[in-house]
Design a protein around this motif. Structure first.
Motif, mmCIF file in Angstrom:
data_model
loop_
_atom_site.group_PDB
_atom_site.id
_atom_site.type_symbol
_atom_site.label_atom_id
_atom_site.label_comp_id
_atom_site.label_asym_id
_atom_site.label_seq_id
_atom_site.Cartn_x
_atom_site.Cartn_y
_atom_site.Cartn_z
ATOM 1 N N TYR A 19 0.832 -1.202 0.000
ATOM 2 C CA TYR A 19 0.000 0.000 0.000
ATOM 3 C C TYR A 19 0.865 1.250 0.000
ATOM 4 C CZ TYR A 19 -3.825 3.082 1.525
ATOM 5 O OH TYR A 19 -4.767 4.078 1.618
ATOM 6 N N GLY A 20 1.992 1.192 0.719
ATOM 7 C CA GLY A 20 2.908 2.328 0.776
ATOM 8 C C GLY A 20 3.579 2.434 2.127
ATOM 9 N N GLY A 72 -5.121 -4.260 3.397
ATOM 10 C CA GLY A 72 -5.786 -4.991 4.470
ATOM 11 C C GLY A 72 -5.329 -4.597 5.860
ATOM 12 N N ASP A 73 -4.186 -3.900 5.990
ATOM 13 C CA ASP A 73 -3.719 -3.434 7.301
ATOM 14 C C ASP A 73 -4.656 -2.349 7.809
ATOM 15 O OD1 ASP A 73 -1.495 -5.091 7.301
ATOM 16 O OD2 ASP A 73 -0.099 -3.524 6.671
ATOM 17 N N PHE A 116 -1.302 8.784 6.392
ATOM 18 C CA PHE A 116 -1.821 7.592 7.050
ATOM 19 C C PHE A 116 -0.758 6.987 7.963
ATOM 20 C CE2 PHE A 116 -0.129 6.206 2.987
ATOM 21 C CZ PHE A 116 0.561 5.036 3.287
ATOM 22 N N PHE A 117 -1.251 6.264 8.991
ATOM 23 C CA PHE A 117 -0.385 5.680 10.014
ATOM 24 C C PHE A 117 -0.835 4.249 10.284
ATOM 25 C CE2 PHE A 117 -0.712 10.207 10.637
ATOM 26 C CZ PHE A 117 0.614 10.595 10.724
ATOM 27 N N LEU A 118 0.109 3.330 10.339
ATOM 28 C CA LEU A 118 -0.182 1.922 10.588
ATOM 29 C C LEU A 118 -0.582 1.739 12.049
ATOM 30 C CD1 LEU A 118 -0.202 -0.990 9.516
ATOM 31 C CD2 LEU A 118 2.241 -1.099 10.079
ATOM 32 N N LYS A 119 -1.799 1.257 12.276
ATOM 33 C CA LYS A 119 -2.359 1.155 13.622
ATOM 34 C C LYS A 119 -1.503 0.279 14.532
ATOM 35 C CE LYS A 119 -6.540 -0.138 16.104
ATOM 36 N NZ LYS A 119 -7.930 -0.604 15.990
ATOM 37 N N LYS A 132 -9.509 2.959 9.131
ATOM 38 C CA LYS A 132 -9.991 2.106 8.045
ATOM 39 C C LYS A 132 -8.916 1.095 7.662
ATOM 40 C CE LYS A 132 -9.566 3.872 3.743
ATOM 41 N NZ LYS A 132 -9.964 4.619 2.560
ATOM 42 N N LYS A 133 -9.226 0.262 6.683
ATOM 43 C CA LYS A 133 -8.252 -0.708 6.176
ATOM 44 C C LYS A 133 -7.573 -0.149 4.939
ATOM 45 C CE LYS A 133 -10.104 -4.858 8.067
ATOM 46 N NZ LYS A 133 -9.110 -5.636 8.723
ATOM 47 N N ALA A 134 -6.285 -0.437 4.841
ATOM 48 C CA ALA A 134 -5.501 0.033 3.681
ATOM 49 C C ALA A 134 -5.976 -0.671 2.424
ATOM 50 C CB ALA A 134 -4.030 -0.240 3.923
#
Length: 73
Positions: A27-28, A39-40, A49-52, A71-73
């Protein structure tokens, strides 16, 4: 002349995995440099955006307070 390979080798060449499991879609990189895949779970704030899973509880709460969308990536 086409070289004959074992079916498992053909599968690895097609999918990157011997059992046909595809690699996750990239996704990036998030705002902190973490790799994110489709899906992350992420937070989105001001087009960033920030990875939860990499955020501490307090950071998650702050992002939500600032209006980040989960939300989901």
């Amino acid at each position: 002349m086409k070289q004959l390979n074992h079916p498992v080798i053909d599968q690895i060449e097609r999918t990157g995995h011997p059992f046909g499991i595809p690699e996750p879609e990239h996704y990036g990189l998030d705002g902190l440099g973490n790799e994110v895949f489709a899906g992350d779970e992420i937070y989105i704030l001001n087009e960033e955006f920030f990875l939860k899973e990499t955020l501490m509880y307090e950071s998650r709460e702050l992002l939500k307070t600032l209006g980040a969308e989960e939300k989901k990536a």
